[in-house]
Design a protein around this motif. Structure first.
Motif, PDB file in Angstrom:
ATOM      1  N   ILE A  18       2.121  58.393  67.980  1.00 33.09           N
ATOM      2  CA  ILE A  18       2.510  59.797  68.203  1.00 33.09           C
ATOM      3  C   ILE A  18       3.989  59.886  68.589  1.00 33.09           C
ATOM      4  CG2 ILE A  18       2.162  61.793  69.718  1.00 33.09           C
ATOM      5  CD1 ILE A  18      -0.817  60.930  69.882  1.00 33.09           C
ATOM      6  N   VAL A  19       4.436  58.988  69.446  1.00 28.60           N
ATOM      7  CA  VAL A  19       5.839  58.988  69.885  1.00 28.60           C
ATOM      8  C   VAL A  19       6.767  58.706  68.706  1.00 28.60           C
ATOM      9  CG1 VAL A  19       7.555  57.730  71.251  1.00 28.60           C
ATOM     10  CG2 VAL A  19       5.391  58.434  72.296  1.00 28.60           C
ATOM     11  N   VAL A  20       6.426  57.712  67.879  1.00 32.42           N
ATOM     12  CA  VAL A  20       7.274  57.376  66.721  1.00 32.42           C
ATOM     13  C   VAL A  20       7.345  58.570  65.765  1.00 32.42           C
ATOM     14  CG1 VAL A  20       7.474  55.883  64.688  1.00 32.42           C
ATOM     15  CG2 VAL A  20       6.873  54.894  66.904  1.00 32.42           C
ATOM     16  N   ALA A  21       6.183  59.196  65.514  1.00 28.37           N
ATOM     17  CA  ALA A  21       6.163  60.351  64.608  1.00 28.37           C
ATOM     18  C   ALA A  21       7.000  61.501  65.165  1.00 28.37           C
ATOM     19  CB  ALA A  21       4.712  60.811  64.392  1.00 28.37           C
ATOM     20  N   GLU A  22       6.912  61.696  66.478  1.00 35.06           N
ATOM     21  CA  GLU A  22       7.675  62.792  67.094  1.00 35.06           C
ATOM     22  C   GLU A  22       9.173  62.503  67.041  1.00 35.06           C
ATOM     23  OE1 GLU A  22       8.327  66.465  69.149  1.00 35.06           O
ATOM     24  OE2 GLU A  22       6.776  65.644  67.832  1.00 35.06           O
ATOM     25  N   MET A  23       9.570  61.262  67.280  1.00 38.49           N
ATOM     26  CA  MET A  23      10.991  60.898  67.207  1.00 38.49           C
ATOM     27  C   MET A  23      11.511  61.066  65.774  1.00 38.49           C
ATOM     28  SD  MET A  23      12.153  60.148  70.197  1.00 38.49           S
ATOM     29  CE  MET A  23      13.584  59.071  70.055  1.00 38.49           C
TER      30      MET A  23
END
Length: 886
Positions: free
Chosen positions: A323-328
């Motif tokens: 989720i963090v990678v996708a958001e970044m």
């Protein structure tokens, strides 16, 4: 007539009977009032979580060998047995069983759950200790201990209180290894590091002043939510101007500083790293140096907590990463992703990735304890075998870190620290308080338990009654030898040395023998999942305990890993059968039992060359066995006994005395039997530590009524008589003559039953000629090489056709007329020579082919060269044999 042995050796009918007999006689029990010198081993306590595996067989056989050897040498021997409660491992196994019923430890009151674990531990403790009995371990079972028994629990509390009052135990908030499955802290030694393929994510962190961004590289995107700084190396000119400025942490929109710290590796990633003090031990230290906030973004089960923000709260750490990678990436702040291989820590017990976690735990300051422990090893007061482990020990001890000793479990020694609910009083106490000593308020105990190794490091002296000043401690501490695996050199060995020096003022043992690991023939570690880890009790059932013990010892070089297959045990079983059959043969030839009652003094007997030779070989074997046992060369001992018994005693001596047993005078038979029995009894004695059951069974048939059982009989103390100094040389020449004649018989296709005529030609100064002139020695050649007549001949008396052999310059001729069909043998040899020449030609062509030499692997080329050499040697022999017939 002596009581005979059964025709076939059946270990099932022998082993349990003798073990029960030894127990009944109390042979394993050590007397703390004895005036004899003591020899002591404390068993590395097996965990109650498992059953016996081959590693236990190896380790405990080695210990039993040392104990039985010492017992036979007159020491007051103590092998103290016991088992370990194995905190985290045992609780995990019990919880796994509960989960099958849809329950967990949270469904029980603490005391009720602990009682469930006690029931499980008692059951399995009994199983594994009975398994040790099955393989012949001569432990003092009256002194059996358990790391959670009352006495050891008292010792643990006394030690904790002592170290707490000394300031060496403290409560601290640090980054520790956290197991999300067991939900407990782990020590560094309980973490297994594995090379793992992952990624390096490059994230852009915008500068607060809007002038650009700083790119950081990380392997843990999910922990960025707890970042409280970005760090760069102050010597890195690229970022020097940014130190002191701020960036805005993406997603969290938190302003965090850019700090300069020498720890930062300018070669890693971009040279700028995110700092998460609550989730990385190195970041924690950076945070301490720069006064950074420590934000924990995970729950104990490795899901993300409220501090991680609404985007990932409640998500698993791996899901949160995605989720963090996708958001970044959505924010345009993901610069790139690279493949990256790095070392990742996993829980030794649960097998999951360990989480570096900020937590309040109990620690022991190790530096003050380590310093004297380094000294006693470096000065040689404690010797390591093999010695190269000293370097490993020193490196770890010189870089020792404080030991996290608290575990968030219910099974184990409870941390003996108490708190008051009314005032701020807290203290570590050896006895439970009823009320607060300051205000009279209600007190409660710390809920955590101690690391399993906190009780194990006291094992050498707590098992003997410490902190009381017991008779056992006075008689048996310090111990002598520790046998253990090198993978617990830090877990256990180093800590036992530290604890013994601190609490006993002495070393715990004088020698440490490090075993190798048992692997399969492919070099793989034994495991149930690979299907290469047989149950030792199945092997005992199939081969017998003695064969299992001996087979493993034959392949156990000092400190090296052992490549195991069942074929090794077949060697052990065959050896037991060989000894059984040899003993049975000797017993069958005893007509008068009084021969067993006689004390043997070989110097007072008229001995043959064979008698003198076997006694010299026996003495040298006993010396070699003793020397190598003292050097912990267990495999060399096994090989020395094997070679002496199989070759010297059975293949040569017994074969040579058969003529005296069957055909000679009563006096000659008596002498041959006396020496055969004397040698056999001493063989059984030196073999007993390795194969205790079969040796006791046979010895009982050979010993006189006044002699003790073999387990407590004296170790052989033999002296060489001042006889002929050239006995071995003479006998070796006799052996060479017999072997050469047997080889010639085989190569010339002479029928095995045919009696040979032997013509001998040589000079009087040649030893073989001298020996065959001795009628008694000529009998050896006649009997073992099936020779009917030996004649000395002069020059020119060589018969034709004849096979010729040369031993130490003396020629031996075997007339072939009448023994073989000469014409048929010529045709056979010519045909075989032609075939071999063709093979040699073919191999030579291959070895002169440049294309083959360039493309074939070196091992294949070398194999072809070996084949060529072997075929050429065969050709030379066959051509010589053909020449003898032409």
């Amino acid at each position: 007539m002596a009581v005979q042995l059964d025709k076939i050796y059946d270990p099932k009918h022998v082993e349990s009977r003798w073990y029960d007999y030894w127990l009944e006689k109390n042979y394993f029990h050590a007397d703390n009032k004895s005036l004899k010198k003591s020899f002591v081993i404390v068993i590395p306590p097996p965990n109650v979580t498992g059953i016996l595996h081959l590693g236990h067989v190896l380790n405990n056989t080695l210990q039993d060998i040392l104990v039985r050897y010492a017992r036979m040498n007159g020491y007051e021997t103590l092998w103290l047995p016991g088992s370990d409660h194995a905190g985290i491992a045992t609780q995990n196994v019990v919880e796994k069983n509960l989960r099958k019923k849809g329950k967990s430890h949270n469904d029980y009151e603490r005391d009720d759950f602990v009682n469930i674990v006690w029931d499980w531990a008692n059951k399995h403790k009994s199983i594994i200790l009975n398994q040790l009995r099955k393989i012949g371990c001569s432990c003092d079972w009256e002194r059996e201990r358990f790391t959670l028994d009352k006495g050891l629990s008292n010792a643990v509390r006394q030690v904790f209180v002592h170290l707490y009052q000394k300031g060496l135990i403290y409560r601290g908030r640090k980054i520790i290894n956290w197991c999300p499955i067991s939900q407990t802290a782990l020590s560094d030694e309980e973490v297994i590091h594995k090379e793992s393929r992952g990624h390096l994510w490059y994230f852009k962190y915008p500068l607060e002043d809007g002038t650009g961004h700083l790119t950081v590289a990380t392997t843990r995107p999910e922990t960025m939510l707890g970042d409280t700084a970005v760090a760069v190396n102050p010597k890195d000119k690229r970022f020097k101007s940014l130190i002191g400025k701020n960036v805005v942490l993406p997603i969290m929109k938190r302003v965090i500083p850019i700090v300069g710290d020498d720890f930062v590796d300018v070669e890693f990633g971009t040279g700028a790293v995110k700092v998460t003090p609550a989730h990385d031990p190195n970041d924690f230290e950076i945070g301490v140096r720069h006064g950074l906030e420590k934000i924990n973004v995970m729950n104990p089960d490795a899901t993300m907590n409220v501090a991680a923000g609404p985007l990932v709260e409640g998500k698993d750490r791996y899901e949160a990463r995605k989720i963090v990678v996708a958001e970044m990436e959505r924010l345009g702040l993901l610069e790139k992703i690279e493949d990256y291989t790095h070392s990742v820590g996993f829980s030794e017990r649960a097998g999951v990735m360990v989480e570096p976690y900020l937590s309040d735990q109990w620690f022991v300051k190790m530096k003050p304890l380590a310093e004297p422990a380094i000294k006693v090893v470096d000065e040689g007061k404690i010797k390591f075998h093999p010695g190269h482990w000293i370097k490993t020990y020193d490196h770890w001890m010189n870089n020792v870190r404080d030991w996290c000793i608290s575990r968030q479990l219910w099974w184990g020694h409870r941390v003996p620290v108490f708190y008051c609910t009314r005032c701020e009083w807290t203290d570590a106490l050896a006895e439970d308080p009823t009320t607060c000593p300051q205000c009279g308020g209600t007190v409660y105990q710390d809920p955590d338990v101690l690391d399993t190794w906190f009780s194990a490091w006291l094992w050498p002296f707590s098992t003997m009654g410490w902190p009381k000043k017991t008779a056992d401690l006075k008689a048996f501490f310090p111990t002598n030898t520790l046998v253990t695996a090198p993978d617990i050199i830090f877990f256990w060995v180093a800590r036992m040395i530290m604890a013994s020096l601190e609490f006993m003022g002495d070393i715990p043992f004088t020698d440490v023998y490090y075993t190798g690991l048992i692997r399969d023939l492919k070099g793989r570690k034994m495991s149930k999942s690979l299907g290469n880890s047989p149950d030792p009790l199945d092997l005992v059932e199939k081969y017998g305990a003695d064969a299992l013990r001996y087979g493993i010892m034959l392949i156990a070089p000092q400190g090296q890993d052992i490549l195991f297959s069942e074929e090794r045990l077949e060697i052990g079983r065959n050896f037991m059968n060989k000894i059984w059959n040899a003993s049975r043969f000797i017993l069958m030839n005893i007509d008068d039992d009084s021969i067993l009652e006689q004390s043997v003094d070989p110097d007072k007997l008229t001995l043959s060359l064979a008698d003198q030779w076997i006694l010299i070989r026996l003495k040298k074997t006993v010396d070699k066995v003793e020397k190598n046992l003292k050097r912990f060369r267990f495999d060399e001992v096994a090989r020395a006994i094997y070679d002496f018994v199989w070759s010297d005693y059975c293949d040569w001596y017994i074969e040579l005395i058969k003529d005296r047993l069957y055909k000679k005078s009563a006096e000659e038979k008596q002498t041959a039997l006396t020496i055969a029995i004397f040698t056999l009894k001493n063989i059984l004695k030196i073999l007993h530590p390795y194969a205790p059951f079969i040796t006791e069974e046979i010895y009982q048939h050979l010993k006189s009524a006044s002699e003790p059982d073999i387990i407590v009989s004296g170790w052989p103390k033999l002296k060489l008589s001042a006889g002929d100094k050239n006995i071995e040389e003479k006998f070796q020449v006799v052996q060479e003559m017999i072997i050469a004649l047997r080889t010639a018989r085989s190569e010339m296709n002479i029928p095995p039953s045919a009696q040979l005529e032997l013509l001998v030609r040589g000079s009087d100064d040649q030893l073989p000629l001298q020996l065959v002139k001795d009628e008694s020695l000529a009998e050896y050649v006649k009997n073992l090489a099936k020779v009917s007549e030996i004649r000395i001949v002069g020059d020119g008396e060589k018969p034709h056709p004849a096979s010729t052999i040369v031993v130490h310059g003396t020629e031996f001729f075997i007339p072939l007329e009448g023994l073989i069909d000469v014409d048929a043998e010529k045709q056979r040899l010519e045909k075989e020579i032609s075939r071999l020449r063709g093979l040699v030609k073919s191999i030579k062509a291959k070895l002169t082919n440049s294309n083959f030499l360039e493309k074939a692997p070196k091992a294949v080329v070398d194999k072809e060269k070996e084949k060529e050499q072997f075929r050429r040697e065969q050709l030379v022999k066959l051509e010589a044999n053909l020449k003898a017939l032409v």
